[in-house]
Design an enzyme around this catalytic site. Sequence first.
Site, PDB file in Angstrom:
ATOM      1  N   ASP A   1      -0.444  -7.074  -3.160  1.00  0.00           N
ATOM      2  CA  ASP A   1      -0.961  -5.852  -2.538  1.00  0.00           C
ATOM      3  C   ASP A   1       0.057  -5.134  -1.663  1.00  0.00           C
ATOM      4  OD1 ASP A   1      -2.047  -6.553   0.663  1.00  0.00           O
ATOM      5  OD2 ASP A   1      -1.311  -8.131  -0.649  1.00  0.00           O
TER       6      ASP A   1
ATOM      7  N   ASP B   1      -3.799 -13.298  -0.159  1.00  0.00           N
ATOM      8  CA  ASP B   1      -4.471 -12.415   0.803  1.00  0.00           C
ATOM      9  C   ASP B   1      -4.445 -10.964   0.336  1.00  0.00           C
ATOM     10  OD1 ASP B   1      -4.999 -14.562   2.485  1.00  0.00           O
ATOM     11  OD2 ASP B   1      -3.273 -14.184   3.779  1.00  0.00           O
TER      12      ASP B   1
ATOM     13  N   ASP C   1      -0.175 -13.138  -5.274  1.00  0.00           N
ATOM     14  CA  ASP C   1      -0.317 -13.237  -3.840  1.00  0.00           C
ATOM     15  C   ASP C   1      -1.792 -13.595  -3.647  1.00  0.00           C
ATOM     16  OD1 ASP C   1       0.112 -12.869  -1.035  1.00  0.00           O
ATOM     17  OD2 ASP C   1      -0.714 -10.856  -1.198  1.00  0.00           O
TER      18      ASP C   1
END
Length: 197
Positions: free
Chosen positions: A157, A21, A19
Amino acid sequence: MTSESAPLKGRLPRAVVFDVDLTCWPVWVDTHVDPPLKRKGNDVNLIYDRYGQSLSFYPDVPKILMDLHHSGVHLGAASRTGDPKAMRQGLTEMLIPGSKRPPTKPNALKPFVPSETTSAITMFDSLEIYPGSKLTHFKEIHKKTGIPYEEMLFFDDESRNREVTKLGVHFVLVGNSGVTRKLFEQGLEQWRTARGE
């Protein structure tokens, strides 16, 4: 941080996907910065938004990307960002230390010349950057590459994206510090252990 990269040791997944961000850099690109995202001169691991706010990868990310690239691992980005254009722009403008590996089939008309820096976007073999489920992102990566899900390692995250484990992808939850070298090495070891190695 050294920019020298060498192939990683031990058995590696055929694909490592990140990922972006809050995993590779400390913002949501569709919320915390205002495009356009641009580099100033030859700044390394540093870009700016329209108001001059700076953005960098977490400290260990550039070397991890370069090491995976030099190891021949298929690198992917899977993001559900609401602003795919800004994310691609940021990845394009972001320079990381080091040179891409020489091509496997040399071109006599265009000889390979190592560089001191590389655009981050060129590190990624797969870019699944659009809103939606990470299941969709991984199905697209699998469809385009033929790489089995069990040969994929994913860093993200958000715990909700653990859903990719239904496909057989090994998921590593990233904390507030983003992807660190320690977490990356732990993820590789967990992936190996899950495969009985």
